[in-house]
Design a protein around this motif. Structure first.
Motif, PDB file in Angstrom:
ATOM      1  N   PHE A  43       0.807  -1.216   0.000  1.00 46.78           N
ATOM      2  CA  PHE A  43       0.000   0.000   0.000  1.00 46.78           C
ATOM      3  C   PHE A  43       0.842   1.269   0.000  1.00 46.78           C
ATOM      4  O   PHE A  43       0.386   2.313  -0.466  1.00 46.78           O
ATOM      5  N   VAL A  46       0.998   2.660  -3.385  1.00 44.20           N
ATOM      6  CA  VAL A  46      -0.177   3.437  -3.789  1.00 44.20           C
ATOM      7  C   VAL A  46      -0.021   4.882  -3.326  1.00 44.20           C
ATOM      8  O   VAL A  46      -0.267   5.815  -4.097  1.00 44.20           O
ATOM      9  N   ARG A  50       0.408   8.185  -5.764  1.00 44.54           N
ATOM     10  CA  ARG A  50      -0.519   9.308  -5.663  1.00 44.54           C
ATOM     11  C   ARG A  50       0.222  10.611  -5.373  1.00 44.54           C
ATOM     12  O   ARG A  50      -0.125  11.668  -5.889  1.00 44.54           O
ATOM     13  N   GLU A  57       3.537   6.173 -10.537  1.00 48.16           N
ATOM     14  CA  GLU A  57       2.147   5.917 -10.924  1.00 48.16           C
ATOM     15  C   GLU A  57       2.068   4.854 -12.016  1.00 48.16           C
ATOM     16  O   GLU A  57       1.217   3.962 -11.971  1.00 48.16           O
ATOM     17  N   LEU A  60       2.746   1.441 -10.500  1.00 53.83           N
ATOM     18  CA  LEU A  60       1.574   0.957  -9.769  1.00 53.83           C
ATOM     19  C   LEU A  60       0.521   0.416 -10.728  1.00 53.83           C
ATOM     20  O   LEU A  60       0.000  -0.687 -10.533  1.00 53.83           O
ATOM     21  N   GLU A  61       0.215   1.159 -11.759  1.00 57.05           N
ATOM     22  CA  GLU A  61      -0.803   0.725 -12.718  1.00 57.05           C
ATOM     23  C   GLU A  61      -0.402  -0.584 -13.403  1.00 57.05           C
ATOM     24  O   GLU A  61      -1.237  -1.473 -13.577  1.00 57.05           O
ATOM     25  N   TRP A 140      -6.745   4.538  -7.449  1.00 56.02           N
ATOM     26  CA  TRP A 140      -6.363   4.814  -6.060  1.00 56.02           C
ATOM     27  C   TRP A 140      -7.557   4.641  -5.130  1.00 56.02           C
ATOM     28  O   TRP A 140      -7.438   4.076  -4.049  1.00 56.02           O
ATOM     29  N   LEU A 143      -8.361   0.887  -4.734  1.00 58.45           N
ATOM     30  CA  LEU A 143      -7.393   0.214  -3.869  1.00 58.45           C
ATOM     31  C   LEU A 143      -7.564   0.646  -2.411  1.00 58.45           C
ATOM     32  O   LEU A 143      -7.456  -0.182  -1.499  1.00 58.45           O
ATOM     33  N   ARG A 144      -7.854   1.918  -2.196  1.00 55.71           N
ATOM     34  CA  ARG A 144      -8.091   2.403  -0.838  1.00 55.71           C
ATOM     35  C   ARG A 144      -9.349   1.762  -0.248  1.00 55.71           C
ATOM     36  O   ARG A 144      -9.352   1.325   0.907  1.00 55.71           O
TER      37      ARG A 144
END
Length: 175
Positions: A43, A46, A50, A57, A60-61, A140, A143-144
């Protein structure tokens, strides 16, 4: 009667579950790890994506896309078989634990049942990512929300496990 190293091991690693510190350590580590890793992505990655954007970014994607595609491939190919296996396992462990009063089976059920809920949530999140929530703010947020739902499941699971463990220890007199 001296049992040697075998007896020593079973003295150190007590095979009772709810009165054993090792069980509670495993429970804490399990939920800590599960809430930290969202779709196979730590996490903090993430948060960094952000905050910094750019390459973080994109990484992450890419990682979320790879992990969700891999998970959905497994679910699509053998999901029915795995569902049957998991259902049979949970049924056996639940019956052993709560009908036949096997403490280890109770503990195993209280560890694994909530994890099946997290697995279902992970499949749902992967489907949403694949359906278009795969970049920027929607990713984001997804995932959050996944992490928050996992933490709620974990808190409820730890609470129920603690209540059941206390009840079991008090009712059997094992402390």
């Amino acid at each position: 009667m001296d049992l040697g190293w075998y007896g020593t091991v079973f003295e150190v690693i007590d095979m009772r579950s709810f009165s054993n510190l090792w069980f509670w350590i495993v429970l804490a580590v399990l939920w800590s790890s599960v809430s930290h890793w969202v779709l196979g992505v730590p996490f903090d990655m993430v948060a960094r994506a952000r905050r910094d954007g750019g390459q973080a970014e994109q990484d992450l994607e890419d990682l979320v896309r790879i992990n969700s595609n891999r998970l959905l491939f497994i679910v699509d190919e053998s999901g029915l078989f795995l569902s049957g296996l998991v259902a049979a396992f949970l049924t056996c462990v639940c019956l052993l634990g709560f009908v036949y009063n096997v403490e280890t089976a109770q503990a195993l059920f209280l560890l694994t049942f909530p994890m099946t809920l997290v697995a279902l949530l992970t499949v749902y999140t992967s489907r949403r990512v694949q359906a278009g929530e795969n970049a920027g703010e929607p990713l984001w947020r997804r995932l959050r929300n996944h992490r928050l739902a996992t933490q709620v499941i974990g808190m409820i699971s730890i609470f129920v496990t603690a209540l059941w463990g206390m009840f079991y220890n008090l009712s059997t007199g094992i402390l």
